[in-house]
Motif scaffolding. Structure first.
Motif, PDB file in Angstrom:
ATOM      1  N   TYR A  46     -16.529  22.813 -89.495  1.00  0.00           N
ATOM      2  CA  TYR A  46     -16.627  21.489 -88.889  1.00  0.00           C
ATOM      3  C   TYR A  46     -15.248  21.066 -88.406  1.00  0.00           C
ATOM      4  O   TYR A  46     -14.333  20.829 -89.195  1.00  0.00           O
ATOM      5  CB  TYR A  46     -17.182  20.469 -89.888  1.00  0.00           C
TER       6      TYR A  46
ATOM      7  N   HIS B 150     -17.677  19.167 -84.155  1.00  0.00           N
ATOM      8  CA  HIS B 150     -18.897  19.672 -84.787  1.00  0.00           C
ATOM      9  C   HIS B 150     -19.173  18.892 -86.072  1.00  0.00           C
ATOM     10  O   HIS B 150     -18.452  19.015 -87.064  1.00  0.00           O
ATOM     11  CB  HIS B 150     -18.760  21.170 -85.094  1.00  0.00           C
TER      12      HIS B 150
ATOM     13  N   ASN C 232     -22.221  18.986 -87.753  1.00  0.00           N
ATOM     14  CA  ASN C 232     -22.929  19.895 -88.654  1.00  0.00           C
ATOM     15  C   ASN C 232     -23.219  21.190 -87.912  1.00  0.00           C
ATOM     16  O   ASN C 232     -22.633  21.437 -86.844  1.00  0.00           O
ATOM     17  CB  ASN C 232     -24.204  19.244 -89.207  1.00  0.00           C
TER      18      ASN C 232
ATOM     19  N   TRP D 276     -25.692  22.120 -86.130  1.00  0.00           N
ATOM     20  CA  TRP D 276     -26.467  22.085 -84.886  1.00  0.00           C
ATOM     21  C   TRP D 276     -26.122  20.904 -83.987  1.00  0.00           C
ATOM     22  O   TRP D 276     -26.735  20.747 -82.938  1.00  0.00           O
ATOM     23  CB  TRP D 276     -27.963  22.066 -85.200  1.00  0.00           C
ATOM     24  N   TYR D 277     -25.149  20.085 -84.340  1.00  0.00           N
ATOM     25  CA  TYR D 277     -24.843  18.899 -83.535  1.00  0.00           C
ATOM     26  C   TYR D 277     -23.346  18.685 -83.439  1.00  0.00           C
ATOM     27  O   TYR D 277     -22.615  18.844 -84.416  1.00  0.00           O
ATOM     28  CB  TYR D 277     -25.511  17.665 -84.151  1.00  0.00           C
ATOM     29  N   ALA D 278     -22.915  18.315 -82.233  1.00  0.00           N
ATOM     30  CA  ALA D 278     -21.500  18.023 -81.999  1.00  0.00           C
ATOM     31  C   ALA D 278     -21.394  16.777 -81.136  1.00  0.00           C
ATOM     32  O   ALA D 278     -22.251  16.496 -80.298  1.00  0.00           O
ATOM     33  CB  ALA D 278     -20.810  19.200 -81.330  1.00  0.00           C
ATOM     34  N   ILE D 279     -20.324  16.009 -81.348  1.00  0.00           N
ATOM     35  CA  ILE D 279     -20.065  14.792 -80.581  1.00  0.00           C
ATOM     36  C   ILE D 279     -18.963  15.063 -79.560  1.00  0.00           C
ATOM     37  O   ILE D 279     -17.925  15.609 -79.891  1.00  0.00           O
ATOM     38  CB  ILE D 279     -19.634  13.624 -81.500  1.00  0.00           C
TER      39      ILE D 279
END
Length: 261
Positions: free
Chosen positions: A220, A254, A256, A258-261
């Protein structure tokens, strides 16, 4: 259509021998409704797209990191044939890969979100009609929906499965698909359709059993995302096409697996 069915059967045979994993074959009957309520569609009266969707699916074997990070989704390749309900609009054959993301997964019921994107071929366009000029754009006999035979096919939906045995399941799907050429050729009104479908899925189990592999979490942290694209654009039927391109550069974090900002 016959050639695509032959290729699909070849892919099934290959998967059983070479991939040595479970796979499923599905067949759904489809009926839809056009979201576009403008003159380009209403001039044809009450028409509805109908068709058939075939799918070859591979459930996660839990052997790859990306499968673990996406909660072991199902991937597949689909073949959809549509009758658009009018001779001027014609028919369509779409081929596309897709992914099914688990939302509910129990012994008696599964719900999954579907994301798909591929290529659609339509049999009728503006240019398959005789004597069409820009002056005929608002004619009741003109196909202004498609300006080229090949179009981008985008699809999203909710897939529901109710197993009736170990190898057979009753299924339904509700979703949306978009078909257009992105203004690479005019006219390009495009098509936006909501649909419902029902059918059956049969699963063929592999004789080879593999133990699931556990993978560590992604690190992360920050990363640099660089995305580029290129294509052509046409503003009107009588005008020339010209090149367009985009470039996006941005930092992402990242949160987690499966998701990133």
């Amino acid at each position: 259509m016959r050639r695509f069915l032959v290729l699909l059967l070849m892919a099934v045979s290959f998967s059983n021998v070479a991939l040595a994993q479970n796979y499923s074959i599905k067949a759904y009957a489809v009926r839809g409704a056009y979201l576009d309520k403008n003159h380009h569609f209403t001039k044809f009266g009450g028409i509805y797209p109908t068709g058939v969707t075939l799918g070859l699916e591979f459930p996660s074997a839990q052997q790859k990191p990306w499968q673990s990070y996406l909660n072991n989704p199902t991937v597949g390749v689909g073949l959809s044939g549509y009758d658009f309900g009018n001779d001027i609009l014609g028919n369509c054959l779409a081929v596309y890969p897709y992914i099914l993301l688990d939302a509910i997964d129990t012994e008696y019921f599964q719900m999954r979100f579907k994301i798909a994107g591929g290529l659609g071929y339509v049999t009728e366009t503006w240019y398959t009609q005789e004597g069409e000029t820009s002056k005929e754009y608002y004619s009741d006999e003109s196909n202004t929906v498609f300006g080229s035979p090949f179009n981008i096919y985008l699809n999203a939906g909710v897939n529901l499965n109710v197993p009736v045995s170990k190898s057979l399941a009753f299924g339904a799907e509700f979703g949306y698909f978009h078909l257009s050429n992105g203004r690479t050729a005019m006219p390009n009104v495009g098509m936006n359709t909501i649909y419902g479908s029902v059918g059956l899925t049969t699963t063929i189990a592999s004789e080879t059993k593999k133990a699931p592999v556990n993978f560590p979490d992604l690190p992360y942290g920050w990363a640099l995302n660089v995305t580029g694209s290129a294509g052509t654009h046409q503003a009107w039927m009588d005008e020339a096409k010209y090149l367009i391109s985009t470039l996006h550069v941005g930092p992402v974090y990242h949160v987690n697996n499966w998701y990133a900002i």
